[in-house]
Motif scaffolding. Structure first.
Motif, PDB file in Angstrom:
ATOM      1  N   SER B  75      -3.250  -8.183   1.839  1.00  0.00           N
ATOM      2  CA  SER B  75      -3.761  -7.342   2.913  1.00  0.00           C
ATOM      3  C   SER B  75      -4.414  -8.186   3.990  1.00  0.00           C
ATOM      4  CB  SER B  75      -4.784  -6.362   2.368  1.00  0.00           C
ATOM      5  OG  SER B  75      -4.198  -5.600   1.367  1.00  0.00           O
ATOM      6  N   ASP B 200       1.115  -1.883   4.630  1.00  0.00           N
ATOM      7  CA  ASP B 200       0.292  -2.410   3.540  1.00  0.00           C
ATOM      8  C   ASP B 200       0.308  -1.416   2.375  1.00  0.00           C
ATOM      9  OD1 ASP B 200      -1.448  -3.702   1.938  1.00  0.00           O
ATOM     10  OD2 ASP B 200      -3.145  -3.649   3.316  1.00  0.00           O
ATOM     11  N   GLU B 201       1.133  -1.703   1.411  1.00  0.00           N
ATOM     12  CA  GLU B 201       1.271  -0.857   0.236  1.00  0.00           C
ATOM     13  C   GLU B 201       1.402   0.625   0.581  1.00  0.00           C
ATOM     14  OE1 GLU B 201      -0.599  -1.980  -3.172  1.00  0.00           O
ATOM     15  OE2 GLU B 201      -1.404  -3.869  -2.445  1.00  0.00           O
TER      16      GLU B 201
END
Ligand SMILES: Nc1ncnc2c1ncn2[C@@H]1O[C@H](COP(=O)(O)OP(=O)(O)OP(=O)(O)O)[C@@H](O)[C@H]1O
Ligand SMILES: Nc1ncnc2c1ncn2[C@@H]1O[C@H](COP(=O)(O)OP(=O)(O)OP(=O)(O)O)[C@@H](O)[C@H]1O
Ligand SMILES: [Mg+2]
Ligand SMILES: [Mg+2]
Lengths: 306, 347, 495, 319, 327
Positions: B75, B200-201
């Motif tokens: 991240s 991000d995810e």
């Protein structure tokens, strides 16, 4: 507009309100109190702040249900011959005015500081919070004395009566802003790491815009909850200051000053000057607190209770 | 998109990350840094070494996935790319323009081109803004002259594209399910017509059945708009499915960068191997995962040499002392491992 | 052994009686020292350390001192102590103004002294009530800090602050300032005829009125003073306690500043204001009758008292006067008053504001604690300012000198004249009366002054405060009190 | 033959302000000695509630409305609190999802282990510590002697989860219920923990109920599976059969939608829509709005679990 | 720890500086102390001379610098009224206030802990509802009203308890430094009403705080895990939940104790309690400026000290903050 009314009606807030008898009753009483304070000049039988209509010869008349009471003064008169009922209405008006004004001031300062500290973090945060700490370690009496002194220096004695309310607003506002600053800061710290804030940064919005348009609205729940309690506190602070003789001038008694002047008399059997305003004050603060409790339960049970 | 062979071959870097380093100072003020040691006052900083010397290029139209364990700096890397954190060292180029040191104003044109999607569908939308307001804000901000109707039309079209009924545009996020919220997040990213999306995810928090919907949506959007993705995840099966290349990170360093097929077929780095072997697959009865030894170190006290040496069964003296360099393997895979470089026996 | 627990509104600020000239210090002086002479309840002079006195000439009075008197320290009391004390008073900022008319004391022999004045001075005996001889031997030398033992130190430690040796009935055995003072009966007290039978007095300051009363009612103390007017009824009703009041000499008045407010220059406006104030009402309602309604400066019994100068409340007349003066519509002005100095001071001011409102004078009132008040008073920040005054000399002339004479920084005349009233005739008469020793002639001069002030409405008289005491039934309060508020505890009897 | 654990027609409700919410609607399953059962399903399907219902530890407004939980023939759902406590942590242990939150931060690991032993056995602290050490060794905690005196925050997530497993093993329980024990952990650690659990079950002949939403994990660890959807078990049977050849359209969809099964970049199979809110379950089969096979009957009748020819049970009208 | 102490000390010094500065800034605005020291007859010229001697006429900076210089030597100036070093006066008054705060704190702890825990465990019981209702009423009552009512009921009407002052005290250390009311029956009696009214401000707050913290803790996973371990309820409530409840409560208690020192002003005024708060108000009325500034400095340091002690205490019961360097 219609839409938002509808939305409000469907909201959880309204839903829980409808189910909570205490909240409804408190709200009802609070509305009555607010109406009373708004309409004080219209509904009070006398104007207690107008020296021409009060007469010392009428002082200390007991309430109507007692032997010496007269129907002219339903709740009797105070030690200066003011009609107690009217004075209570006017005093309430002052309490409301100061309560709201002071909370507005507290909230403004507190939100600005809390928001800046929480959002900026780092040194700014450290400095601002230290200031809040220091301010917090001051008894508000000290603040009161300090600010009174400055006000007097600036405006002289003549305008004291006119200045009393703004003065108290400033005193109480300045004394308690750290409460807001801390709460807001805590909320901001919680909010600012949420991804929607980063999303706003990714869009390219500037810091102030993010702070005020994204973060701030999301801390308002806690602001709302502490605000009710802070209004209650401000009303009590005003009463305490007036009780210590640092509040409203004698010619414009607030509930606190009434209680204070009654305190001298309570042992001599003239209980009504203290008891009626006392009950009035307690009831007023109580309903605000009850509503505040309810709001807290509904909106934000985890909000810090300090 | 990745499967677009032409795009893959054309190899124009849209984003170049060069030797990026990001450390967080968590030691607080000066006073916190002071410590009493042997009767003397010393100043000691505590830093989290989140990203250490990572270099990557992302080519136009591809999907590059970054995988790794929790806390390995995925991240952080994404945020550095997006300009949310300034890097401590290194450079970032967007189509040849260096963007890591720009002022807020100078960065604005690039912001339009680079958007981000976040992990938590519950936190990534402002709870006090309606869908419409959320989508409107970036548009208005970047196109102040755009007409009201144009904005409206744009919002409707994007909402349709992500599969959220435009009739719901005046609703608040809490009225939507997690999957729907993630669609709205995607809409917010798409509405500016960006070239690069950093995700991000984006599916980690979603249930399997919803995850498929969102992945499809991302892939479709990518195809239709010719988007480039920097995709962050820890789910290797997702990686395998959507990416053209994969970067594997461990403790802030890049240990392997390879084409997806190569990585899954012939993982080079011991860490990648362990990782791959650990994914449970439906239908496999006996897990045959490669066991790692030791404990995961923290990014505060980075191990010397190869950061993985403490857990690596193949590690030797050299791994402890020397930071491995990136080696280019025959199939184009980049790997940073002494064992691979030395061709140690690893079976 | 009898113990008397006393609750007063304040305790003595020091054991050094010359450090400050105030009621509290004088009370202490009477408990632990003796004056040459003292006032009786009937305002007569009672011999104490002086047994006899005779006028030698216009400027000299001879005092014969009591023999066989011992100080607390055991030292014998002689003429040199009186002279030493007088000389010490000279160095006290507080006292030196008071003894300004005196030249000094000559020792004739060990038990005889001559007191000399600069001019013929009618009030010499009155002043002798302020002479509390101190133990000169005890106070001579230096203390452990090297400071002379007789130093009068306003702030900071001094020998006399914590040590005393007088001839009075009580010795201070322990003292915690602001908390408690314990007085024990002096074993060798000279006045063996005194009926006083109290062996120990424990004085506790209780500032809050209500608390003080509560303390008496709950039996925590035996004697309190002052008693707040609103509690008179309740104390009267309670079978365990009783209330005693006595007329006092303190006039409560307002001064109208004609420099600040041109309207006040008009005598009709001033008169209207005096007519508008229902001072009888204030006395009845606020003071619960424990004050005497005033129309002039000095109370009855004072030399200048003129019976015909009655209080004049007449609202109609007041309105008429305002109209005549052209202020039928009234005007706005400011007022300040202390809120912890006089009995009900704040309330009185408020009542006056109400009353003035009736003739359309709108008054903005600010009240404040006395520590702030006097500065504001001196600065004359408001148009109307409250002042209470008790004559040190128990004499009318003192009022005029301080409150009415044209303010003059050098002579100190009119020091408390914040009304800026200035009348040549009054000034001349006041000064003449000071050195007039023919008492009858003097009285008529003083009365003339009162008449002028009355006609001129030079100030707004309200009332003379009464003094109030309450105690348990077995405490014989009445015989020991006086209008100066010096309860002579040495003579108090507890049954 | 009686089962180690037999859940019969279990119904769990939550008494909410606006009425009861049925979180679990009549589920039944059995678990035998040494058997490993996986419960899978989407978030909110009722997996955790099932776990808590077994040890009768439903959080506040929840209660068992109907049905039985028979442990060795004894009905746990009606057992008085005191008796139930003797079973919890002793005969049946539970492992929670988040190892970071499960251990009390202010007590040492030692304290938290010893108290568990002392609550169920009459032993001294020394004896308890000995057992604790033994269990810590069993879960591969290095130098356990030192670890006893440490606080939870001094351990990494994986270690903590192992400690929690050690705690649940302390009294040699017959059943361990593991509610998503590895969701918060990394894959490499997840694999370790799963290995550990499996190994323990085999060694000690413990029954394991593994609650998870990860089909991969279930298929690796368990022998039996129950798929839950909106409070019901819609398919149950031998794990391998179910995951490789599912019968129920939901299970089928679920397995098909896993990315691993397809070629890179191919469009994933997706089940449209989402699981209904438990307050608004459609009439008939709860899955009907998302089902591509649905028929009239699916809209009206609730399907019951039926044995299919593959030897598993599925609740679908269309089979 | 080291950094912590340095930080606190700098903070304390900073607080003192700010306070003393403010104190000095207003000193001329709150009246002339000389007025209270002399009789009414003393002429303005003589008063001016006294002011000059006392250095009250010097410019602000000069006075302030002089003050700082003296303060560095521990000399905070002389109280005009008490004619003693101000610090000495305050130290003499401090025990009274400390005992008041201690007594009130004791009441708060003894009452709020059981009630807070009980109301959290049995939120629906009658006693809980009553407690919560009462505590809402409690927070809505101004202290001075509470105090007045207590005096009226127990002092005036029932004659059970004394209504002012400290009563009989004993010398604790034999050097006159600490006069304690805790060791005589009379002293204890005198303590009751003031302590109760002072406690009444914070008590409702603490009951609520403990209750909500406890309720929150009871909802946590680790408590649920404790149940799952089959621990007896008492152990779960009184050991597991309670200790975690205490953590936030301790910090709040620290802050509130500091605030309580400020509230003593009201309580001490009503009860004529010879402590620092009462002294403060009197000092204001008398313009006893050195005393005022010293009071503020002392209260400020108490605030800082209490918070420091609480923080250390917090560290002792909360193992997670024990690691050095981390906040
Ligand atoms: N703002 C920050 N301040 C201090 N440390 C940070 C910050 N952001 C991240 N870190 C630390 O940097 C390291 C890398 O964090 P990062 O969020 O990049 O990991 P990640 O790979 O995304 O992990 P996850 O899979 O859990 O999201 C972590 O140890 C984290 O604690
Ligand atoms: N304390 C509670 N109060 C009200 N409803 C609850 C409560 N706990 C659970 N529920 C309801 O029970 C249903 C099942 O919840 P459960 O926790 O078993 O889901 P789950 O399958 O474990 O999901 P997840 O994968 O998210 O853990 C949920 O839909 C929820 O609405
Ligand atoms: Mg991350
Ligand atoms: Mg669950």
């Amino acid at each position: 507009m219609k839409n938002s009314i509808k939305r409000f009606k469907e909201s959880y807030l309204f839903y829980s309100f409808k189910r909570d008898k205490i909240a409804m009753a408190s709200f009802g009483i609070l509305v009555i109190f607010l109406l009373l304070s708004l309409a004080a000049p219209l509904i009070s039988p006398y104007n207690p702040y107008d020296a021409t209509t009060t007469d010392i010869m009428n002082s200390e008349i007991p309430p109507v249900f007692m032997d010496e009471g007269t129907s002219e003064f339903l709740l009797g008169t105070d030690n200066m011959g003011r009609d107690l009922l009217s004075t209570m209405f006017y005093g309430l008006r002052i309490s409301v005015l100061i309560g709201l004004g002071a909370v507005f001031l507290q909230a403004t300062i507190g939100i600005l500081v809390g928001l800046t500290a929480g959002y900026m973090g780092g040194k700014v945060d450290a400095v601002l919070m230290r200031i809040a700490d220091i301010q917090f370690s001051f008894p508000y009496l000290m603040v009161a004395i300090f600010i009174s002194a400055i006000f007097q220096l600036m405006f002289g004695i003549g305008s004291f009566e006119k200045l009393a309310v703004p003065l108290l607003v400033v005193i109480i506002g300045l004394a308690e802003w750290p409460v807001y600053a801390r709460t807001i800061r805590a909320s901001v710290m919680g909010e600012k790491n949420k991804e929607y804030v980063e999303a706003a940064r990714v869009i390219g919005l500037s810091q102030p815009v993010i702070m005020f348009r994204h973060v701030l609205p999301n801390t308002l729940t806690s602001v709302m909850v502490i605000s009710t309690i802070q209004v209650a506190n401000a009303v009590m602070s005003e009463a305490a200051l007036s009780f210590l003789g640092l509040g409203m001038p004698v010619t414009m008694p607030s509930l606190g000053s009434l209680i204070k002047s009654g305190f001298e008399y309570i042992f001599s059997g003239i209980w009504w000057i203290t008891i009626f305003p006392g009950i009035f004050l307690i009831l007023f603060v109580l309903v605000i607190n009850l509503l505040g409790d309810w709001l807290r339960d509904v909106l934000n049970p985890k909000l810090y209770k300090g | 998109m990745p499967y677009d062979i032409e795009a893959m071959n054309n190899n124009t870097p849209i984003l170049t990350i060069k030797n990026v380093v990001k450390h967080f100072d968590i030691s607080g003020g000066l006073l916190d840094q002071l410590k009493l040691k042997n009767g003397r006052i010393v100043r000691e900083k505590t830093t989290v070494k989140a990203v250490n010397d990572v270099s990557l290029t992302i080519n136009k139209g591809e999907t590059l996935s970054v995988v790794g364990e929790s806390g390995c700096g995925k991240s952080t890397l994404a945020r550095v790319v997006m300009g949310l954190y300034p890097p401590n060292a290194g450079e970032i180029y967007y189509k040849g323009d260096r963007i890591d040191h720009l002022t807020h104003k100078e960065m604005l044109p690039f912001r339009k081109k680079m958007q981000m999607i976040f992990q938590d569908p519950y936190a990534s939308l402002n709870p006090r803004k309606t869908v419409k307001q959320t989508l409107e804000e970036p548009l208005r901000f970047h196109n102040p002259k755009m007409s009201r109707t144009a904005i409206h039309d744009k919002i409707i079209s994007v909402m349709k594209q992500v599969g959220v009924d435009p009739a719901w545009s005046s609703r608040y996020p809490h009225e939507f399910s997690g999957g729907q919220r993630q669609r709205i997040s995607i809409a917010r990213a798409l509405i500016l017509d960006p070239d690069l999306i950093v995700a991000d995810e984006p599916v980690s928090a979603l249930d399997v059945s919803i995850q498929a919907q969102i992945l499809n949506l991302l892939m479709d959007a990518g195809r239709e708009r010719g988007l480039t993705y920097l995709f962050i995840t820890h789910d290797l099966s997702v990686v395998e499915h959507i990416s053209s290349r994969v970067a594997v990170m461990y403790l802030g360093t890049l240990c392997e960068l390879a084409k997806t097929e190569d990585l899954f077929a012939t993982p080079a780095h011991p860490y990648t191997r362990a990782l791959l072997s650990a994914i449970p697959r439906v239908g496999e009865t006996k897990p045959k995962n490669i066991k790692l030894k030791g404990e995961v170190p923290t990014p505060v006290n980075l191990p010397t040499g190869c950061v993985f040496h403490g857990r690596c069964v193949y590690a030797n003296e050299r791994c402890i002392n020397e930071v491995p360099k990136r080696t280019l393997l025959d199939n184009g895979t980049l790997v940073a491992c002494h064992a691979v470089e030395e061709n140690r026996d690893m079976d | 052994a009898k113990t008397l627990k006393v609750g007063l509104d304040a305790d003595p600020v020091s054991l050094d009686i010359h450090v400050q000239l105030s009621g509290g210090m004088l009370q202490l002086s009477h408990w632990s020292f003796d004056p040459l002479v003292r006032w009786t309840q009937e305002m007569k002079f009672e011999p104490r350390l002086a047994t006899k006195w005779e006028r030698m000439d216009d400027l000299t009075m001879r005092f014969y001192l009591r023999k066989g008197v011992k100080f607390h320290s055991g030292n014998p009391f002689t003429a040199k102590d009186v002279k030493w004390t007088f000389d010490r008073m000279r160095t006290s900022v507080d006292y030196k103004g008071l003894i300004e008319p005196f030249v000094g004391i000559d020792i004739v022999d060990d038990y005889t002294i001559d007191i000399k004045t600069k001019k013929p001075y009618a009030l010499l005996l009155n002043m002798a009530t302020y002479f509390f001889p101190m133990d000169s031997a005890f106070y001579t030398g230096t203390d452990e800090n090297g400071q002379p033992k007789d130093a009068i130190v306003k702030i900071g430690p001094s020998f006399a602050l914590n040590h005393m040796s007088g001839t009075g009935p009580y010795v201070v055995t322990s003292r915690e300032h602001g908390v408690k003072v314990v007085f024990d009966r002096f074993k060798d007290y000279w006045d063996t005829k005194s009926p006083g039978n109290v062996d120990q007095i424990i004085l506790t300051p209780i500032k809050e009125d209500a608390t003080r009363v509560a303390a008496l009612l709950s039996g925590d103390v035996d004697f309190i003073s002052p008693v707040p007017p609103q509690d008179f009824k309740r104390i009267d009703k309670d079978s365990h306690v009783k209330l005693v009041t006595i007329n006092g000499g303190r006039i409560i008045s307002f001064q109208m500043n004609s420099d600040r407010r041109p309207e006040f220059k008009d005598v009709r406006v001033r008169q209207a204001m005096v007519y508008a104030v229902n001072n009888a009402g204030i006395v009845k309602k606020l003071m619960k009758g424990t004050a005497t309604v005033a129309g002039q400066q000095g109370p009855e019994g004072y030399a200048g008292y003129k019976a015909s100068l009655k209080p004049r409340y007449d609202l109609k007349k007041a309105k008429a006067l305002m109209k005549e003066a052209g202020f039928a519509k009234g005007f706005e002005c400011t007022m300040i008053a202390p809120n912890n100095r006089y009995v009900k001071d704040e309330k009185i001011a408020e009542a006056v504001v109400q009353m003035l409102a009736k003739i359309n004078i709108k008054v903005n009132l600010k009240t404040m604690p006395k520590a702030q008040y006097w500065d504001e008073f001196d600065a004359k920040v408001a148009d109307i300012q409250m002042l209470g005054w008790h004559s040190d000399t128990e004499d009318s002339g003192n009022f005029s000198e301080f409150l009415i004479m044209c303010p003059n920084k050098e002579t100190g005349h009119g020091q408390y004249n914040s009304g800026m009233y200035c009348n040549k005739t009054v000034d001349e008469l006041t000064l003449a009366a000071q050195s007039e020793t023919d008492l009858a002639k003097r009285a008529s001069m003083l009365q003339e002054i009162e008449q002028i002030l009355y006609d001129d409405a030079a100030f707004m008289p309200l009332h003379w405060q009464n003094l109030s005491y309450a105690g348990k039934k077995n405490v014989e309060i009445a015989p020991v009190i006086n209008s100066m508020n010096f309860p002579y505890f040495g003579d108090i009897v507890v049954k | 033959m009686s089962h180690l654990l037999e859940v019969q027609d279990l119904k769990v409700k939550f008494a909410l302000r606006f009425g009861d919410l049925t979180a679990i609607d009549g589920i039944s399953f059995t678990l035998d000695k040494g058997e490993r059962l996986g419960i899978v399903g989407e978030s909110g399907a009722g997996k955790s509630v099932t776990g808590f219902a077994i040890i009768n530890l439903l959080s506040k407004p929840g209660f068992i409305a109907e049905g039985k939980v028979l442990f060795k023939g004894q009905d746990l759902s009606t057992l008085p609190g005191r008796e139930m406590r003797k079973i919890r942590g002793n005969r049946i242990s539970m492992i929670f999802q988040d190892p970071m939150m499960t251990l009390n931060p202010v007590f040492t690991i030692g304290t938290q282990m010893v108290e568990t032993l002392k609550a169920h056995r009459n032993i001294t602290t020394q004896e308890a510590e000995k057992i604790a050490l033994e269990k810590l060794r069993k879960v591969h905690i290095p130098s356990p002697e030192k670890r006893l005196a440490q606080y939870p925050h001094e351990f990494s997530g994986g270690m903590r989860q192992r400690i929690i497993i050690a705690i649940s093993l302390l009294n040699d329980p017959a059943i361990i219920i593991a509610d998503e024990p590895t969701t918060a952990l990394d894959v490499t650690i997840q694999a370790e923990i799963m290995d550990l659990l499996q190994e323990l079950c085999q060694e000690e002949e413990m029954g394991l109920i593994l609650i998870t939403h990860d089909l991969g994990v279930v298929s690796q660890v368990t022998e039996k599976i129950a798929v839950m959807y909106a409070g019901k078990i819609i398919e149950t049977g031998d794990t391998q059969t179910v995951v490789t050849d599912p019968s129920h359209p939901y299970t089928r969809g679920l397995i098909k939608s896993l990315p691993g099964a397809l070629k890179t970049g191919e469009k994933l199979y997706q089940i449209p829509g989402m699981m209904p809110n438990l307050t608004a379950i459609p009439p008939g089969c709860a899955f009907n709005p998302r089902c591509n096979l649905k028929d009239e009957i699916c809209l009206k009748e609730v399907p019951l679990l039926k044995r299919t020819e593959k030897g598993i049970m599925a609740a679908c009208h269309m089979i | 720890m080291f950094a912590f102490i340095i930080r606190r000390t700098t903070q304390a010094i900073f607080v003192m500086l700010v306070i003393s500065m403010i104190g000095f800034a207003i000193k001329n605005k709150i009246g002339d102390p000389v007025r209270d020291m002399v009789g009414e007859r003393v002429t303005p010229a003589e008063r001016a001379e006294i002011r000059e001697q006392l250095g009250l006429n010097d410019p602000f900076t000069k006075q302030y610098v002089r003050f700082l210089k003296n303060a560095a030597h521990g000399d905070l100036g002389l109280s005009f009224f008490y004619k003693k070093p101000a610090l000495e006066v305050i130290i003499a008054k401090a025990p009274a206030t400390m005992e008041l705060v201690f007594g009130a704190g004791l009441i708060i702890v003894l009452v709020s802990l059981p009630l807070g825990v009980y109301t959290a465990l049995r939120p629906r019981s009658f006693l809980s509802r009553f407690t919560m209702g009462f505590s809402t009423l409690g927070v809505s009552m101004p202290v001075f009203l509470t105090a007045i009512m207590l005096i009226y009921i127990f002092g005036v009407q029932l004659h059970w308890l004394p209504s002012y002052g400290r009563g009989e005290t004993v010398d604790l250390f034999g050097n006159g430094w600490w006069q304690s009311g805790f060791f005589t029956l009379d002293g204890l009696k005198h303590l009751i009403l003031p302590c109760v009214s002072l406690a009444s401000i914070m008590l409702p707050l603490f009951i609520r705080l403990i209750r909500s913290e406890m309720m929150e803790v009871l909802e946590t996973e680790y408590i649920k895990f404790a149940w799952a371990k089959g621990l007896p309820p008492m152990r779960i409530w009184m050991v597991h939940a309670f200790k975690n409840t205490l953590l936030p409560v301790v910090t709040v208690f620290g802050v509130q104790i500091g605030i309580m020192f400020a509230f003593t002003i009201l309580t001490e005024t009503v009860f004529q309690w010879q402590g620092m708060g009462y002294m403060f108000l009197e000092a204001v009325e008398r313009s006893d400026i050195s005393l005022l500034i010293t009071y503020l400095i002392v209260v400020g340091s108490i605030f800082v000290i209490v918070n420091t002690v609480v923080d250390i205490l917090y560290g002792l019961i909360n193992p997670t903050v024990r690691i050095a360097g981390r906040k």
